[in-house]
Motif scaffolding. Structure first.
Motif, mmCIF file in Angstrom:
data_model
loop_
_atom_site.group_PDB
_atom_site.id
_atom_site.type_symbol
_atom_site.label_atom_id
_atom_site.label_comp_id
_atom_site.label_asym_id
_atom_site.label_seq_id
_atom_site.Cartn_x
_atom_site.Cartn_y
_atom_site.Cartn_z
ATOM 1 N N ALA A 24 0.811 -1.210 0.000
ATOM 2 C CA ALA A 24 0.000 0.000 0.000
ATOM 3 C C ALA A 24 0.845 1.261 0.000
ATOM 4 O O ALA A 24 1.965 1.294 0.470
ATOM 5 C CB ALA A 24 -0.919 0.003 1.224
ATOM 6 N N ALA A 25 0.284 2.317 -0.561
ATOM 7 C CA ALA A 25 0.875 3.642 -0.455
ATOM 8 C C ALA A 25 -0.208 4.557 0.097
ATOM 9 O O ALA A 25 -1.304 4.631 -0.440
ATOM 10 C CB ALA A 25 1.343 4.132 -1.820
ATOM 11 N N VAL A 26 0.047 5.223 1.187
ATOM 12 C CA VAL A 26 -0.949 6.065 1.835
ATOM 13 C C VAL A 26 -0.556 7.517 1.630
ATOM 14 O O VAL A 26 0.599 7.887 1.813
ATOM 15 C CB VAL A 26 -1.050 5.732 3.335
ATOM 16 N N TRP A 27 -1.520 8.353 1.278
ATOM 17 C CA TRP A 27 -1.233 9.743 0.930
ATOM 18 C C TRP A 27 -1.830 10.702 1.956
ATOM 19 O O TRP A 27 -2.923 10.484 2.449
ATOM 20 C CB TRP A 27 -1.820 10.073 -0.444
ATOM 21 N N LYS A 28 -1.091 11.764 2.227
ATOM 22 C CA LYS A 28 -1.634 12.853 3.029
ATOM 23 C C LYS A 28 -1.204 14.147 2.357
ATOM 24 O O LYS A 28 -0.219 14.214 1.650
ATOM 25 C CB LYS A 28 -1.113 12.802 4.470
ATOM 26 N N ALA A 34 -3.341 -4.858 -6.576
ATOM 27 C CA ALA A 34 -4.352 -5.695 -5.935
ATOM 28 C C ALA A 34 -4.025 -7.173 -6.022
ATOM 29 O O ALA A 34 -4.813 -8.002 -5.604
ATOM 30 C CB ALA A 34 -5.721 -5.434 -6.557
ATOM 31 N N GLY A 35 -2.874 -7.523 -6.601
ATOM 32 C CA GLY A 35 -2.437 -8.909 -6.555
ATOM 33 C C GLY A 35 -2.698 -9.743 -7.784
ATOM 34 O O GLY A 35 -2.394 -10.932 -7.788
ATOM 35 N N SER A 36 -3.240 -9.162 -8.846
ATOM 36 C CA SER A 36 -3.515 -9.948 -10.049
ATOM 37 C C SER A 36 -2.608 -9.576 -11.215
ATOM 38 O O SER A 36 -2.815 -10.055 -12.326
ATOM 39 C CB SER A 36 -4.986 -9.771 -10.472
ATOM 40 N N THR A 37 -1.621 -8.711 -10.982
ATOM 41 C CA THR A 37 -0.707 -8.273 -12.034
ATOM 42 C C THR A 37 0.732 -8.561 -11.623
ATOM 43 O O THR A 37 1.115 -8.354 -10.478
ATOM 44 C CB THR A 37 -0.869 -6.767 -12.312
ATOM 45 N N THR A 61 -4.014 -11.471 -14.848
ATOM 46 C CA THR A 61 -4.949 -12.563 -15.081
ATOM 47 C C THR A 61 -6.317 -12.184 -14.522
ATOM 48 O O THR A 61 -6.428 -11.373 -13.606
ATOM 49 C CB THR A 61 -4.470 -13.877 -14.433
ATOM 50 N N PHE A 62 -7.359 -12.801 -15.087
ATOM 51 C CA PHE A 62 -8.722 -12.494 -14.639
ATOM 52 C C PHE A 62 -9.582 -13.750 -14.703
ATOM 53 O O PHE A 62 -9.229 -14.725 -15.367
ATOM 54 C CB PHE A 62 -9.338 -11.377 -15.503
ATOM 55 N N ALA A 114 -18.402 -21.585 -5.710
ATOM 56 C CA ALA A 114 -18.285 -22.645 -6.707
ATOM 57 C C ALA A 114 -16.891 -22.645 -7.325
ATOM 58 O O ALA A 114 -16.451 -21.667 -7.904
ATOM 59 C CB ALA A 114 -19.341 -22.451 -7.796
ATOM 60 N N GLY A 115 -16.199 -23.763 -7.184
ATOM 61 C CA GLY A 115 -14.897 -23.922 -7.816
ATOM 62 C C GLY A 115 -13.754 -23.203 -7.142
ATOM 63 O O GLY A 115 -12.616 -23.312 -7.573
ATOM 64 N N GLY A 116 -14.032 -22.454 -6.098
ATOM 65 C CA GLY A 116 -12.962 -21.747 -5.407
ATOM 66 C C GLY A 116 -12.603 -20.394 -5.988
ATOM 67 O O GLY A 116 -11.714 -19.716 -5.477
ATOM 68 N N GLY A 117 -13.284 -19.992 -7.073
ATOM 69 C CA GLY A 117 -13.037 -18.652 -7.628
ATOM 70 C C GLY A 117 -11.605 -18.463 -8.063
ATOM 71 O O GLY A 117 -11.020 -19.259 -8.784
ATOM 72 N N ARG A 118 -10.984 -17.386 -7.583
ATOM 73 C CA ARG A 118 -9.611 -17.048 -7.973
ATOM 74 C C ARG A 118 -8.576 -17.965 -7.327
ATOM 75 O O ARG A 118 -7.432 -18.020 -7.779
ATOM 76 C CB ARG A 118 -9.302 -15.601 -7.584
#
Length: 478
Positions: free
Chosen positions: A50-54, A67-70, A79-80, A187-191
């Protein structure tokens, strides 16, 4: 005062997605959600995920990067899709233009990964037929734009997952997905399903082709252990074994005597509704020298992350691995010598082809451990979503041992890491020191700025009997 991981920042660019205030149940104001951003910019610091901004921003304008898919930096793969959704696939960005690629190139690797291949894999019968939706021209040449690949799900039986709608499968991702998201694809466990790896294998097929074309790089994996059954010492020659050797039996082990015992071990647990684990060994021949970077981006570090991102992986070794701790430095060091044909080499390869985080041109050797499949049909004690202890006997179709189908997955992830590092190497270390930089100034269509190139192209077209007008006519016809 700044909290850990929180940094001051100027106003972010307009490309940032900013969280707006949301209204909860009954009109009550709730905290705005964390939205996604490609990476921290304008002075923000990336801390973990994460990067948090102020700064001069509204309340609650927080952002999470990745988010973990790239995966990847220059050669980026996203992947999708879910196991029982409409389909699964990938988007590959950063593919070099002018690469000849076809659907058949991708399908060959997907067929090695697909379910229903034999009695020791899941009986789910999917064709896993891929569609290339973008990024490749009608002539089969990559355009340099994102390549999207889709595989539609067809043989999914969601009714088999009624029991796990509330009861968590032991050692599966069911419980942790609920802990993280508060919701999951039942169903199927998704990702969390191995069907997610279809996108990786499709992308890996592209990476493999580039590596083969540029450096004759060859990536081969095989099953080296199932339960306590291992390949014999010297049973697989890493200098000479081929993909044909791997594919000649259903367990994908080129050591025939060990392969028969491995199949027996899988059959033994399969008929009892149980499962078992194993080890996949992967080697890389003709890996370009110099891939990898010091400290955080070492080649073996990225390979380890790639391997451990695959479903069911529990261990990673490179070179001598954990066995190296049993030796002294004088025994473990790889002495250098000069080879008449290939130059600098090492007499042994306990480093596994990587030293200081950088490839040295020797064969890269790694091992990946896969745990037993967690979904089994034997009764198991568990807890449901209401916190009540119960017994679960799962249904559905699952691999009694994942390692035979994991072989192409491992190869694909290795290919994705190597092509990404190759592109980083070229961008950083091969830019300066050239005599001619005209290609940087003028671009890649020489006929637009070079008279000699125009003459050569005209001569070639004349020899082929293909004028610009004829080319246009043929394109329109086809």
């Amino acid at each position: 005062m700044r909290a850990a991981g929180v940094v001051a920042s100027p106003k972010p660019s307009s490309t940032k997605i900013v969280a707006e205030k949301q209204r909860g149940v009954g009109g009550r104001k709730t905290k705005p959600p964390l939205l996604l951003s490609s990476r921290a910019k304008n002075g923000g610091t990336r801390v973990g995920a994460a990067a948090v901004w102020k700064g001069k921003r509204g309340r609650g304008q927080l952002q999470v990067v990745d988010a973990g898919s790239t995966s990847g930096r220059f050669f980026r793969v996203t992947t999708f899709g879910e196991s029982h959704g409409g389909g699964v696939g990938c988007v590959v960005d950063g593919v070099p233009p002018k690469l000849q690629i076809s659907r058949e190139d991708l399908q060959f690797e997907l067929d090695r990964r697909r379910p229903g291949q034999s009695r020791i894999t899941t009986p789910r019968n999917e064709e896993d037929s891929c569609e290339i939706l973008s990024g490749v021209g009608l002539d089969g040449v990559t355009l340099g734009t994102p390549i999207a690949v889709l595989v539609r799900n067809k043989d999914h039986k969601s009714q088999d997952y009624g029991e796990i709608a509330v009861a968590y499968r032991p050692s599966h991702a069911d419980a942790t997905y609920d802990m993280k998201y508060g919701v999951r694809a039942i169903a199927g466990g998704g990702r969390s399903s191995a069907r997610e790896t279809i996108g990786r294998v499709a992308a890996g097929a592209i990476a493999k082709k580039i590596l083969k074309q540029i450096g004759n790089t060859e990536i081969l994996a095989y099953v080296s252990q199932v339960k306590d059954v291992k390949t014999s010492q010297g049973g697989v020659d890493h200098e000479t074994f081929t993909m044909e050797d791997v594919e000649k039996n259903i367990v994908r082990c080129p050591d025939e005597s060990a392969a028969d015992k491995m199949i027996e071990a899988i059959d033994e647990v399969r008929v009892k509704g149980d499962s078992c684990g194993g080890v996949v060994t992967c080697i890389v021949r003709n890996c370009p020298r110099g891939l990898g970077a010091p400290v955080f981006d070492k080649l073996e570090a990225d390979l380890a992350k790639a391997m451990m991102s695959l479903p069911a992986t529990k261990g990673f070794e490179i070179g001598s691995g954990f066995a190296g701790v049993l030796e002294k430095g004088s025994e473990h060091n790889d002495p250098f010598y000069m080879d008449e044909e290939r130059g600098l080499r090492t007499t042994t390869n306990k480093s596994g082809g990587i030293q200081g985080g950088i490839s040295n041109g020797e064969i890269i050797e790694m091992k990946i451990a896969f745990k037993p499949t967690s979904t089994i049909t034997r009764p198991q004690n568990t807890v449901n979503r209401d916190g009540v202890e119960t017994e679960l006997k799962a249904r559905g179709r699952h691999d009694p041992c994942v390692v035979p189908r994991a072989v192409p997955m491992v190869e694909s992830m290795v290919a994705l890491v190597l092509i990404d590092h190759l592109m980083m190497q070229y961008a950083q270390c091969d830019l300066l020191g050239r005599e001619d930089y005209s290609f940087v100034r003028d671009g890649n269509m020489a006929t637009l700025y070079d008279a000699q190139a125009r003459e050569a192209a005209a001569a070639q077209a004349s020899k082929a009997g293909m004028s610009a007008k004829k080319m246009q006519e043929e394109y329109e016809e086809n």
